[in-house]
Every structure is written in C-alpha cells, then in structure tokens.
Design a protein around this motif. Structure first.
Motif, PDB file in Angstrom:
ATOM      1  N   LEU A 291       1.000  -1.265   0.129  1.00 19.02           N
ATOM      2  CA  LEU A 291       0.203  -0.011  -0.067  1.00 19.02           C
ATOM      3  C   LEU A 291       0.806   1.487   0.093  1.00 19.02           C
ATOM      4  N   LEU A 292       1.929   1.160   0.818  1.00 20.07           N
ATOM      5  CA  LEU A 292       2.761   2.588   1.324  1.00 20.07           C
ATOM      6  C   LEU A 292       3.788   2.613   0.263  1.00 20.07           C
ATOM      7  N   ALA A 293       4.272   1.762  -0.648  1.00 17.74           N
ATOM      8  CA  ALA A 293       5.414   2.341  -1.338  1.00 17.74           C
ATOM      9  C   ALA A 293       5.449   3.459  -2.284  1.00 17.74           C
ATOM     10  N   GLY A 294       4.307   3.454  -2.919  1.00 14.61           N
ATOM     11  CA  GLY A 294       4.099   4.551  -3.825  1.00 14.61           C
ATOM     12  C   GLY A 294       3.931   6.120  -2.839  1.00 14.61           C
ATOM     13  N   VAL A 295       3.480   6.041  -1.830  1.00 12.40           N
ATOM     14  CA  VAL A 295       3.433   7.215  -0.831  1.00 12.40           C
ATOM     15  C   VAL A 295       4.902   7.641  -0.510  1.00 12.40           C
ATOM     16  N   LEU A 296       5.708   6.795  -0.188  1.00 12.47           N
ATOM     17  CA  LEU A 296       7.181   7.000   0.186  1.00 12.47           C
ATOM     18  C   LEU A 296       7.787   7.646  -1.052  1.00 12.47           C
ATOM     19  N   GLU A 297       7.590   7.151  -2.055  1.00  6.69           N
ATOM     20  CA  GLU A 297       8.223   7.810  -3.479  1.00  6.69           C
ATOM     21  C   GLU A 297       7.721   9.028  -3.661  1.00  6.69           C
ATOM     22  N   GLN A 298       6.376   9.367  -3.452  1.00  7.65           N
ATOM     23  CA  GLN A 298       6.043  10.698  -3.600  1.00  7.65           C
ATOM     24  C   GLN A 298       6.335  11.666  -2.532  1.00  7.65           C
TER      25      GLN A 298
END
Length: 649
Positions: A291-298
């Motif tokens: 769930l979170l991987a994309g948020v960390l990259e953003q």
C-alpha cells in the motif's frame, strides 16, 4: 555494600534454624560460632559457601561449591552454582549447572531426604532455579528445551502465568494441541480464541469467546494482545478502547513513569521543513508496503522531509524501493534505549507509528516519546489505548466518523477520502488460464484471500450457503498452509452439503502474481468483523467486485471506506442478512455484475482511491495541520477534518 547485610535471594540450601544462625555467624565473620551451629564439616562448608553467595562474594562461594562437588554430586550445589553463574553473567555455564541439577533431581525420591544439608528439599523450594533455567532458554530462543522446564514449573506451582508462557512457547514450535491445553489452564481466553481461529477449530469457539468477553469486562489488568482480540465479533468499539487502555497501562507503565525518558518538544524554526519519521517493521514484502511504497516515493518529491526507521532485518525489493526514495535508518539491532536515543537525535517533529499494536511493534520506543508528536496510522486498525502512545490517529469519515471519537484515546485526524493509501505503480503479472491457477474451467468463482484467523464460523457458514444456492460455484480461499486447517474447512462445508472439491485453496504467491490471478474471480467475499484491507485494495485494483459488511469498530469499516471512496457504496451491507442477499443477488445477476466490473475498470485511473500523488499531498497537508494544532496556544486537541483539495501540485 556492607558485608554483614546479606542479599535477599532465596537460599538454595536445605537449612534449619541452626543453619540460619550459622549463616548469620558467617556474615559477621564469627567462624568458630558458625561451626558450632553446623555440627559437621560437610554442613559447615556448604553453609559457608551459601553465606558467601548471599554476600555476593561469588568467587569464594563458587570455589567451595565446586570443591564440594568433587566429593559427590548434589542437586543443591548445582542450583547454587547456577545462581552464581547467572549473577556473574555466565549464562551458558548457568544453563549447564541448572540442567545438571534437574537431571539429578529426577533420580531423587519425591519426599525430601533428612540426612542433613546434602538432603533435598521438595522441588517447590527450588522454583526460582527452575524459573531461571526456563528464562535462560527462552532468552536464547531455545524454545524446545524451555518447554519441559516450563511444564515442570507450571505443574509444581499451578500458576496461571507459567501456563500462559507455556502456551506461547508451544505455539512458537507449532505444538498447537499443547498450546491450547496450556492456554485453557491459564484461562488465557484471548490467546486461546485467536489460536482456535487460526486453526479453524471452531467447535469450542463460542464458549471461549464468551469466557474471553466476560473476562475483558472485568476491570482488571489483562495480557491479551489487542491485535488478537479485534477478530472477535462480540468486541464493541467501547470495550475495545477500555481493554486496550488496561493492557497498555499494565504493560508500559514503567516507560510512562521513567524520569530518564523525558518527553521531546522539538521546536520548528520558521521556514524549516517539517520533519516526519516513519517507524515500522514492514519496509519489506509485506501488506503495508504493498500500500505504502508509492507514497514514500511521492514524499521524496515534496517540501516535507521524511525519514524511515526500520525495526526489521529482512531486506528485499520493497526495501530497496524505500531506501532509494528516502533516508533509511536500520535500527533493528538496537535495544529500546538506543533506538529511542537514535530517533531523538534525528530531531523528528512527527513520528508516525506504522505498527501500532500489530506484529513487530516497538511500543516501548514509542512510549518514550522520541518525537514531539506521535501519530498512529495504517498498521493497526484501532486505538492505541493511551494518548501517551499516540496523540493522533489517521482515519477518515467512514472508519473514524466524528461521532466515534470517544472510542479512541487519540485525537481524530481525518483524511478527505480513504485513510488507506494505494500504490498506483503496482504491477500485475497476468495468469494464463483458470486451470493454470488451480480453478475448474467453468463455474462461478466466489473468493476470499484473508488469513484463516479472520474467517469466523458465522461468515464461513454464509459462504457455504452461497455455494449451496449457486450451482457449480466454487469458493477460492488462501491456502492456510496445513492439512488440518484445510480439512476443518471442508468438514464444516460438508454440513451444508458442499462437496470438498468445491473449496479450492490458492497457494501464496508474490504480490504481482496474486494480482494477476484475481481476474478469474467473479465476486470477492469479505470477512467480518476484521474486514479486508490490502486484499480489498488488491481486488478493486484488479477490477473485481467486493461485497462487505460494515460494523461499529474501525477494523469492521475499512472495506466500506475503500468502496465508498471508489464510488461503490452499493456493495456495502450493514447486517448479516443484507450481506448474504447482496452477494447472492449479484451471483445470480450476471448482467448487473458485469456492469459493476466495467465501472471498476473505467474509474480506476480517476478514482481518488488509486491516486497516489493526490493521497500523498493530502497526507502532507494533514501532517502540517497536526503540527499547527500541536503548536497552537493552549494546544487544544480538536478532531481534524481535512477538506478535499482541488489542485494537487
């Protein structure tokens, strides 16, 4: 330390009144008087050694006990030596001494001998020694060796806490039958109900649940982990808060009261970036990172500075994504105090606890308040139970509506859409055919990919009724991993006239392969009260309709939040009958079901549920609002409700 003041540790020597007088004489260095009380040389040497042990003159005591053992082995001397080795940090030597003492005790008569000091007291006089051995084994993760020692300890004392420890150890080594027995004797109903759910052993579950709920309602401390309790249908939101608060108060009170762990009050200089820290054991191939991987990259492309604090050693491709996006600190090898100091040194303004009460949590670290503000988010679907563990909980209008604020120890901080993030970069590895994933070539496919512990018998019975009313349909479940669990489910289904082959078990696969096989599912069925989180997002991302039931607790409202945000509120029911009727009507109306699937496919790119960039900007706005409120005059803690933002730069 005054040599005349003896330590309060228990005596490992079978002594009477005269020998107590001898010990006092030795402590006062009146050796001639001590000899008069001992009566014989053997007694004199043992009393002398014991006196030195009590006085913490370990080297002298050890020398005498070893000399005694050259004349003949005895239980008492080995137990005393074990205590000396333990006190001087020689743990392996302590284990060897205690084990030898246990071996000798097995050959001795049950009644204590009467021939002076060489005689053996009953085992109950040596419980501290047995307990020390058990603790040493457990500390070194030698669980199989610890179990018989704990069994002996529990049998001697009939102490429920020892049976509780025994149950935990048996569970670790997968000795589930003895784990159940131990938890039952311990009256550890919370642990027992969770184990029964994991094993699919539902025949006694109603009675155990009732015992558990009655125990939880009593206003007394308890040891059941909050994460294990939220699977129970009878646990209300108010009771969940109450029992979690009692659990936290009994488990972490020493961290709350430790004056050496002063609360951090970081000051943010005007113009300085807000510094956010994420604390987690799950920066790896785990549901949280799906769930979170994309948020960390953003986050890496924003004005907020974010750092990651990892408490787990595992490293994989998801870890690499996290490390490449943001500053990454591996604190898995640090003890609590060292981890607390490390985070403090990073001068984090808001620390976000991504584990809460879930597996891998470092609650001792959070309890020490290593940042000015602590936020509970994502890993645990419920309250931390004490505002000292978290100031805020991130939710939304469905999982944490404002009229539920009293069910949380934290201040509510509501996202404008769903509180749960999604990674819009997750790939799908398409499966070739139904047969390739273990499904029959035709027939309606109901599916649920939840863990076994989330499947309650009431919901499973409804699934079986759906199968009975849908000709040729199959139920596709995540493989629980063991023959006994699969057999339990098939046996239960048989009570509804469902043939065993209509239950199909999907082996665990890498996430992208799992997403690829979802296209063969006609309808996803949700669990209750622990509703789908990541598995619901997976299904909606793959374009599969999901039917859920919404309850009164955070955990029972997550799938409803996802569906509401995605624009599919018609797939939410509010009771058992409505859930069944909704699922059956969709299964029997292929035109309606196909229309829903087409809508799911068409809205995926425009839905706020799968807009990772928008979610991240909203989350950063929420952090800023939390920080602003934290520093406002009076520091009022009103619930925060973030409004949608029309532009996301």
């Amino acid at each position: 330390m005054d040599e005349a003041k003896q330590e309060s540790s228990p005596s490992f020597i079978a002594i009477g009144q005269d020998h107590e007088a001898a010990l006092r004489a030795f402590a006062e260095r009146k050796y001639a008087l001590a000899a008069q009380f001992c009566g014989d040389q053997d007694s004199l040497q043992k009393i002398k050694a014991e006196s030195f042990r009590r006085l913490k003159r370990y080297e002298e005591s050890e020398l005498i006990f070893n000399k005694i053992l050259t004349l003949g082995e005895d239980y008492e001397s080995y137990v005393a030596l074990g205590s000396i080795y333990l006190s001087t940090g020689r743990k392996d030597a302590a284990i060897r001494a205690y084990v030898r003492a246990m071996d000798i005790s097995q050959t001795l008569p049950n009644e204590p001998a009467t021939h002076g000091l060489v005689g053996l007291n009953t085992d109950k006089n040596y419980i501290p020694a047995i307990q020390n051995l058990a603790s040493l084994y457990t500390e070194q993760r030698r669980h199989k060796e610890a179990i018989p020692v704990i069994q002996r300890l529990a049998g001697l004392t009939q102490n429920k806490s020892f049976y509780h420890v025994l149950g935990n150890l048996c569970q670790i080594v997968r000795d589930y039958a003895n784990a159940e027995d131990a938890f039952f004797k311990a009256e550890a109903w919370g642990e027992l109900q969770f184990l029964l759910r994991e094993r699919g052993r539902w025949d006694q579950l109603d009675e155990v649940d009732l015992n558990c709920l009655e125990a939880l309602k009593r206003e007394e401390p308890h040891t059941s982990e909050p994460m294990a309790l939220i699977h129970m249908p009878g646990l209300t939101a108010s009771l969940q808060k109450e029992v979690t608060s009692r659990f936290v108060a009994s488990r972490f009170h020493q961290y709350f009261s430790d004056k050496n762990l002063s609360r951090v009050e970081n000051v943010r200089v005007d113009g300085e970036a807000l510094r956010i820290g994420y604390l987690s054991a799950d920066f790896r191939e785990h549901a949280t990172m799906f769930l979170l991987a994309g948020v960390l990259e953003q986050h890496a492309r924003s004005e907020v500075e974010v750092e990651l604090f990892s408490t787990h050693r595992q490293r994989d491709g998801y870890t690499a994504r996290a490390r490449s996006a943001l500053p990454f600190h591996d604190i898995s090898a640090l003890g609590d105090r060292a981890a607390i100091d490390y985070i403090k040194q990073r001068n984090i303004h808001i620390l976000v606890d991504l584990n809460g009460h879930a597996l891998g949590a470092r609650r001792e670290v959070v309890a020490a308040r290593p940042a000015a503000v602590i936020v509970n988010w994502l890993g645990y679907p419920g309250t931390m139970g004490d505002p000292r563990l978290a100031d805020y909980i991130i939710g939304d209008s469905v999982v944490t509506p404002l009229d539920h604020a009293g069910h949380f120890s934290e201040t509510l901080a509501l996202m404008p859409h769903c509180y749960q993030p999604n990674d819009d970069r997750r790939g799908i590895m398409e499966a070739a055919s139904r047969e390739a994933v273990g499904l029959p070539s035709e027939g309606f496919v109901y599916a649920c990919f939840a863990k076994m512990c989330k499947i309650n018998p009431e919901i499973f019975d409804q699934w079986c009724r759906l199968l009975a009313d849908t000709a040729g349909a199959v139920l596709w479940l995540l493989d629980p991993g063991e023959d006994a669990q699969r057999a339990a489910l098939r046996q239960r289904a048989g009570h509804f006239g469902v043939a065993p082959e209509r239950l199909i078990f999907a082996p665990k696969r890498r996430h992208e392969f799992h997403l690829g096989r979802l296209k063969f599912v006609d309808l996803l069925l949700d669990t209750f009260p622990y509703t789908s989180h990541t598995t619901a997002s997976d299904g909606l991302w793959a374009g599969v309709p999901l039917v859920t039931r919404m309850g009164g607790t955070f955990v029972s409202r997550v799938a409803a939040s996802l569906l509401s945000t995605h624009g599919f509120s018609e797939l939410i029911s509010t009771d058992e009958a409505g859930y069944f009727e909704l699922a059956l009507s969709l299964a029997h109306n292929p035109v309606k079901l196909a229309a829903i699937r087409e809508r799911l496919r068409s809205v995926r790119q425009s839905s706020p549920l799968f807009d990772t960039r928008r979610f991240t900007r909203d989350l950063e706005r929420l952090y800023k609002t939390i920080w602003f409120q934290h520093n406002a005059p009076g520091k009022t803690k009103e619930p925060i409700v973030l409004s949608p933002c029309l532009h996301h730069g």
